[in-house]
Design a protein around this motif. Structure first.
Motif, PDB file in Angstrom:
ATOM      1  N   VAL A   1       1.010  -1.225   0.093  1.00 30.27           N
ATOM      2  CA  VAL A   1       0.137  -0.053   0.016  1.00 30.27           C
ATOM      3  C   VAL A   1       1.020   1.331   0.043  1.00 30.27           C
ATOM      4  N   MET A   2       0.537   2.153  -0.984  1.00 33.28           N
ATOM      5  CA  MET A   2       1.315   3.246  -0.983  1.00 33.28           C
ATOM      6  C   MET A   2       0.341   4.840  -1.247  1.00 33.28           C
ATOM      7  N   HIS A   3       0.781   5.737  -0.546  1.00 35.02           N
ATOM      8  CA  HIS A   3      -0.009   6.745  -0.801  1.00 35.02           C
ATOM      9  C   HIS A   3       0.914   7.916  -1.224  1.00 35.02           C
ATOM     10  N   ALA A   4       0.224   8.927  -2.195  1.00 37.74           N
ATOM     11  CA  ALA A   4       1.121   9.860  -2.715  1.00 37.74           C
ATOM     12  C   ALA A   4       0.599  11.044  -2.081  1.00 37.74           C
ATOM     13  N   TRP A   5       1.805  12.164  -1.779  1.00 40.61           N
ATOM     14  CA  TRP A   5       1.454  13.496  -1.394  1.00 40.61           C
ATOM     15  C   TRP A   5       1.445  14.498  -2.338  1.00 40.61           C
ATOM     16  N   PRO A   6       0.404  15.224  -2.684  1.00 38.79           N
ATOM     17  CA  PRO A   6       0.384  16.116  -3.693  1.00 38.79           C
ATOM     18  C   PRO A   6       1.283  17.466  -3.170  1.00 38.79           C
ATOM     19  N   MET A   7       2.152  17.671  -3.905  1.00 38.78           N
ATOM     20  CA  MET A   7       3.096  18.875  -3.583  1.00 38.78           C
ATOM     21  C   MET A   7       2.381  20.208  -3.184  1.00 38.78           C
ATOM     22  N   SER A   8       2.829  20.756  -2.113  1.00 37.46           N
ATOM     23  CA  SER A   8       2.143  22.023  -1.941  1.00 37.46           C
ATOM     24  C   SER A   8       2.763  23.217  -2.716  1.00 37.46           C
ATOM     25  N   ALA A   9       3.813  23.136  -3.251  1.00 37.04           N
ATOM     26  CA  ALA A   9       4.457  24.129  -4.335  1.00 37.04           C
ATOM     27  C   ALA A   9       5.409  23.231  -5.135  1.00 37.04           C
ATOM     28  N   GLY A  10       5.906  24.072  -5.936  1.00 37.85           N
ATOM     29  CA  GLY A  10       6.624  23.458  -7.215  1.00 37.85           C
ATOM     30  C   GLY A  10       8.075  23.022  -6.753  1.00 37.85           C
ATOM     31  N   ARG A  11       8.735  22.660  -7.847  1.00 33.47           N
ATOM     32  CA  ARG A  11      10.106  22.529  -7.733  1.00 33.47           C
ATOM     33  C   ARG A  11      10.859  22.903  -9.001  1.00 33.47           C
ATOM     34  N   PHE A  12      12.115  23.212  -9.031  1.00 32.92           N
ATOM     35  CA  PHE A  12      12.772  23.674 -10.262  1.00 32.92           C
ATOM     36  C   PHE A  12      13.739  22.319 -10.450  1.00 32.92           C
ATOM     37  N   ASP A  13      13.644  22.002 -11.326  1.00 30.11           N
ATOM     38  CA  ASP A  13      14.676  20.699 -11.964  1.00 30.11           C
ATOM     39  C   ASP A  13      15.657  21.216 -12.958  1.00 30.11           C
ATOM     40  N   ILE A  14      16.624  20.743 -12.403  1.00 27.26           N
ATOM     41  CA  ILE A  14      17.957  21.453 -13.173  1.00 27.26           C
ATOM     42  C   ILE A  14      18.543  20.262 -14.125  1.00 27.26           C
ATOM     43  N   GLY A  15      18.204  20.184 -15.108  1.00 24.05           N
ATOM     44  CA  GLY A  15      18.666  19.207 -16.204  1.00 24.05           C
ATOM     45  C   GLY A  15      19.608  19.424 -17.543  1.00 24.05           C
ATOM     46  N   SER A  16      19.804  21.096 -17.562  1.00 23.91           N
ATOM     47  CA  SER A  16      20.513  21.567 -18.631  1.00 23.91           C
ATOM     48  C   SER A  16      21.098  22.487 -18.158  1.00 23.91           C
ATOM     49  N   ILE A  17      22.148  23.131 -19.253  1.00 20.67           N
ATOM     50  CA  ILE A  17      22.799  24.348 -19.008  1.00 20.67           C
ATOM     51  C   ILE A  17      21.903  25.580 -19.048  1.00 20.67           C
ATOM     52  N   ASP A  18      20.933  25.597 -19.715  1.00 21.29           N
ATOM     53  CA  ASP A  18      19.867  26.620 -19.809  1.00 21.29           C
ATOM     54  C   ASP A  18      19.069  26.730 -18.364  1.00 21.29           C
ATOM     55  N   THR A  19      18.608  25.600 -17.889  1.00 21.09           N
ATOM     56  CA  THR A  19      17.878  25.504 -16.619  1.00 21.09           C
ATOM     57  C   THR A  19      18.952  25.866 -15.634  1.00 21.09           C
ATOM     58  N   TYR A  20      20.280  25.443 -15.461  1.00 18.95           N
ATOM     59  CA  TYR A  20      21.104  25.819 -14.536  1.00 18.95           C
ATOM     60  C   TYR A  20      21.093  27.500 -14.714  1.00 18.95           C
ATOM     61  N   GLU A  21      21.524  28.036 -15.640  1.00 20.68           N
ATOM     62  CA  GLU A  21      21.365  29.444 -15.503  1.00 20.68           C
ATOM     63  C   GLU A  21      20.395  30.211 -15.114  1.00 20.68           C
ATOM     64  N   GLU A  22      19.225  29.630 -15.431  1.00 22.59           N
ATOM     65  CA  GLU A  22      17.836  30.236 -15.033  1.00 22.59           C
ATOM     66  C   GLU A  22      17.869  30.201 -13.412  1.00 22.59           C
ATOM     67  N   ALA A  23      18.233  29.018 -12.942  1.00 21.23           N
ATOM     68  CA  ALA A  23      18.279  28.827 -11.558  1.00 21.23           C
ATOM     69  C   ALA A  23      19.078  29.842 -10.800  1.00 21.23           C
ATOM     70  N   LYS A  24      20.465  29.842 -11.439  1.00 19.05           N
ATOM     71  CA  LYS A  24      21.341  30.993 -10.867  1.00 19.05           C
ATOM     72  C   LYS A  24      20.817  32.381 -10.936  1.00 19.05           C
ATOM     73  N   ARG A  25      20.122  32.663 -11.873  1.00 16.15           N
ATOM     74  CA  ARG A  25      19.334  34.077 -11.954  1.00 16.15           C
ATOM     75  C   ARG A  25      18.094  34.295 -10.769  1.00 16.15           C
ATOM     76  N   ARG A  26      17.363  33.047 -10.717  1.00 16.40           N
ATOM     77  CA  ARG A  26      16.273  33.176  -9.584  1.00 16.40           C
ATOM     78  C   ARG A  26      16.636  32.845  -8.194  1.00 16.40           C
ATOM     79  N   PHE A  27      17.577  31.981  -7.991  1.00 18.95           N
ATOM     80  CA  PHE A  27      17.926  31.645  -6.572  1.00 18.95           C
ATOM     81  C   PHE A  27      19.250  32.242  -6.165  1.00 18.95           C
ATOM     82  N   GLY A  28      20.058  32.741  -6.901  1.00 27.37           N
ATOM     83  CA  GLY A  28      21.397  33.138  -6.855  1.00 27.37           C
ATOM     84  C   GLY A  28      21.455  34.426  -6.076  1.00 27.37           C
TER      85      GLY A  28
END
Length: 246
Positions: free
Chosen positions: A219-246
């Motif tokens: 038996v498994m349950h799933a928690w609906p996330m209360s907010a989002g996440r930022f998945d860093i999977g490429s150079i573009d998303t890494y650069e965006e993360a630095k701008r948003r969170f740096g």
């Protein structure tokens, strides 16, 4: 409860940035991707240790980072587990990395299992509290309107109490809009299932393979996330993360 961080992969889409350096330790402002995650998890009373599973190529880099972090910040102890692999072609896969660490450290405790390359807009404390309330192993989920993105991830069907009725990996025809990110809680009561998962047919590579296997066996349950996440999977998303969170 142990926090198991899967950090053994090779981030090929980040090119030279991660050719000889682990993606979770890339800098975001004055911190790192992984450091930001552990800052949150350190505040969870139920967590008593971080266990980071890495390949041999990056093990010394993680050890040096953990030593420096331990000297600068109070927090839960960090154990680095070297899985012995040095190339993408010889990697164990996320599920086998987890099993390797469980066997090497003789772990017999509730587990919070996380991928190391995400920035979060919520606290893992909420996820831990949800699992305590349900009394079962748990996964996370979030609504994903894009069919194309659902076709590239795990998708679950839930009942009105958030019990997982079914899970599919990368379905061509998704049965819901509930996508599954790489964050899981496996309770001690289910660890025997985890330990024997691969020998009983569970896929080795993606961490979602284990979640899919567990949904079919307990038996498994799933928690609906209360907010989002930022998945860093490429150079573009890494650069965006630095701008948003740096």
């Amino acid at each position: 409860m142990k926090n198991i961080v899967i950090a053994a992969g090779y981030a090929t889409r980040l090119g030279k940035l991660t050719r000889n350096f682990p993606k979770p330790l890339l800098k975001i402002g004055e911190n790192t991707i992984l450091g930001r995650m552990l800052d949150d998890i350190d505040q969870i009373p139920e967590i008593d240790e971080h266990i980071i599973i890495t390949n041999h190529k990056f093990a010394d880099i993680f050890r040096e980072w953990a030593k420096d972090r331990g000297e600068r910040l109070p927090g839960k102890p960090i154990t680095i587990v070297d899985d012995g692999t040095e190339t993408n072609e010889t990697r164990l896969g996320a599920v086998c990395d987890l099993l390797f660490a469980m066997d090497k450290l003789q772990i017999n405790d509730d587990l919070l299992v996380v991928a190391a390359d995400n920035l979060l807009f919520f606290s893992f404390q909420e996820f831990v509290d949800f699992a305590k309330g349900k009394g079962t192993s748990c996964i996370m989920c979030h609504e994903q309107p894009s069919i194309e993105k659902l076709q590239r991830t795990g998708v679950v069907e839930l009942d009105e109490h958030h019990r997982v009725l079914d899970m599919e990996e990368k379905p061509q025809v998704p049965k819901s809009h509930w996508a599954v990110p790489p964050f899981y809680i496996y309770l001690r009561q289910d660890l025997e299932l985890v330990r024997h998962s691969v020998e009983n047919g569970c896929g080795k590579d993606a961490p979602g393979n284990l979640a899919h296997y567990m949904v079919e066996h307990t038996v498994m349950h799933a928690w609906p996330m209360s907010a989002g996440r930022f998945d860093i999977g490429s150079i573009d998303t890494y650069e965006e993360a630095k701008r948003r969170f740096g």
